[in-house]
Design an enzyme around this catalytic site. Sequence first.
Site, PDB file in Angstrom:
ATOM      1  N   GLU A  59       0.825  -1.207   0.000  1.00 43.10           N
ATOM      2  CA  GLU A  59       0.000   0.000   0.000  1.00 43.10           C
ATOM      3  C   GLU A  59       0.862   1.262   0.000  1.00 43.10           C
ATOM      4  O   GLU A  59       0.527   2.260  -0.634  1.00 43.10           O
ATOM      5  CB  GLU A  59      -0.926  -0.003   1.224  1.00 43.10           C
ATOM      6  N   PRO A 269      13.375 -13.081   0.402  1.00 43.10           N
ATOM      7  CA  PRO A 269      12.210 -13.385   1.254  1.00 43.10           C
ATOM      8  C   PRO A 269      11.376 -12.143   1.506  1.00 43.10           C
ATOM      9  O   PRO A 269      11.895 -11.032   1.620  1.00 43.10           O
ATOM     10  CB  PRO A 269      12.840 -13.910   2.545  1.00 43.10           C
ATOM     11  N   ARG A 270      10.079 -12.329   1.611  1.00 43.25           N
ATOM     12  CA  ARG A 270       9.179 -11.223   1.913  1.00 43.25           C
ATOM     13  C   ARG A 270       9.567 -10.562   3.233  1.00 43.25           C
ATOM     14  O   ARG A 270       9.506  -9.351   3.379  1.00 43.25           O
ATOM     15  CB  ARG A 270       7.742 -11.754   1.986  1.00 43.25           C
ATOM     16  N   ASN A 330       2.572  -8.615  -5.531  1.00 41.61           N
ATOM     17  CA  ASN A 330       2.255  -7.787  -6.700  1.00 41.61           C
ATOM     18  C   ASN A 330       3.133  -8.150  -7.904  1.00 41.61           C
ATOM     19  O   ASN A 330       4.347  -7.918  -7.871  1.00 41.61           O
ATOM     20  CB  ASN A 330       2.455  -6.317  -6.322  1.00 41.61           C
ATOM     21  N   PRO A 331       2.565  -8.701  -8.978  1.00 43.36           N
ATOM     22  CA  PRO A 331       3.377  -9.069 -10.144  1.00 43.36           C
ATOM     23  C   PRO A 331       3.755  -7.877 -11.017  1.00 43.36           C
ATOM     24  O   PRO A 331       4.627  -7.991 -11.877  1.00 43.36           O
ATOM     25  CB  PRO A 331       2.460 -10.023 -10.919  1.00 43.36           C
ATOM     26  N   LEU A 332       3.096  -6.719 -10.812  1.00 41.21           N
ATOM     27  CA  LEU A 332       3.358  -5.578 -11.688  1.00 41.21           C
ATOM     28  C   LEU A 332       4.718  -4.948 -11.433  1.00 41.21           C
ATOM     29  O   LEU A 332       5.272  -4.282 -12.313  1.00 41.21           O
ATOM     30  CB  LEU A 332       2.264  -4.533 -11.517  1.00 41.21           C
ATOM     31  N   GLU A 333       5.278  -5.153 -10.239  1.00 44.00           N
ATOM     32  CA  GLU A 333       6.608  -4.608  -9.970  1.00 44.00           C
ATOM     33  C   GLU A 333       7.634  -5.212 -10.907  1.00 44.00           C
ATOM     34  O   GLU A 333       8.526  -4.509 -11.407  1.00 44.00           O
ATOM     35  CB  GLU A 333       6.985  -4.866  -8.513  1.00 44.00           C
TER      36      GLU A 333
END
Length: 421
Positions: A59, A269-270, A330-333
């Site tokens: 976000e 890793p996240r 998010n795949p758009l990154e």
Amino acid sequence: MSRIWRAAATLAAPLLRWNLQRRVRRGKEEAGRLPEREGFGAARPEGRLLWLHAASVGETLAILPLLDALVARDPALNLLVTTGTLTSAQLLPQRLSPELAARVIHRYVPLDVPAWIDRFLEGWRPDAVCLVESELWPNLLGACAARGIPMALLNARISAQSFRRWRNFGPRLIRQLLGRFAMIVPRSAEDAARLMALGAPRLAPVGDLKLAAAPLPADPAKLAELRAAIGRRPVLFAASTHPGEDAIILAAARQLAPRFPQLLTIIAPRHPDRGAEIAAMAQAPRRGEGALPGPGAAYIADTIGELGLFYRLASMAVIGGSLVRHGGQNPLEAARLGCPVILGPNMQNFTDTTAALLATGGALQLPDAAALAGAVSDMLSHPERAAGLVAGASRVVSAATDLPGRMAVALLGLLSGRTAG
């Protein structure tokens, strides 16, 4: 329901303080900034103040173009940005331009205890409030409404699970909460339908700020250093992985090794605090310890705010959270940086985005985790297929360039209405 929630939150305050201390010990809170979680630390500047709340990293990144658009249209506007996680608080200053940093103040959001929310609002006195995605805290919304502060909900998201929970256990409360917003912008058509079914009285046209985000940045010197260390090796990048995925990625890499002995697998890793665990599993060097990729088959990118580096270096990216039942990141990154995208079967968090990418041929979605090695092998053997994914994804990421400007105009309208009133 509102009164019950208010009473329960007040009684829970001691337990919440204990939990905050526990999170400090686990490295998930800043000890010196814990008072902000109780609404302390206000330092309101002169002039108009817009409060924006972005819960976590996704976000926070999504609102960056909106912040730019707001200040471009009103250079005197002050922006208070609150977040709820340590990672997002660390990332925000890295992403702000010097011009924007001069207008943005960061605080941790207070927990939804009535006295803590009241203290926060009395100290900051925002002229309008903008919440992002699904931050529907009853005491916060009630306190803002009691003060006549106009509120907007952007990228409004209601998951299927949340929809069922609200509809079955709190239909009157959710209808009341949604009715407090002067503007609600659903993230997708699916979210719009759920919001309407829950009683949202006012919905603006669908708009997803994550589609309009700027490409992730990368430090040129660090990028050059990594390029030199990697050389011409193909790179499989696993971005923002969750527990359980690292073993899947490493197993696929071992399957690929006989055919592609030069392949370097990079895992980010996240949550970077898992870096040591993954490095031990992979017997790989860690960026969190200052190491560069070596001659080995794996490298652990356990740092914050450096995904932009690795998407630029990758031959392809596997999007984390999609190989396990998390729902995907998010795949758009990756798509914005021309990195071919591989998705696992679990992309529930980005249903519309995934559908758009698949419709344009902008991503490859696996039927299950076992198909990963074959998909990577196919793309390494046929570069034209990877290029096709990049071309398809570019059509998706260029579709919402004017959205931050339109949202900025609407939010400034809320501020003007507050001033006039």
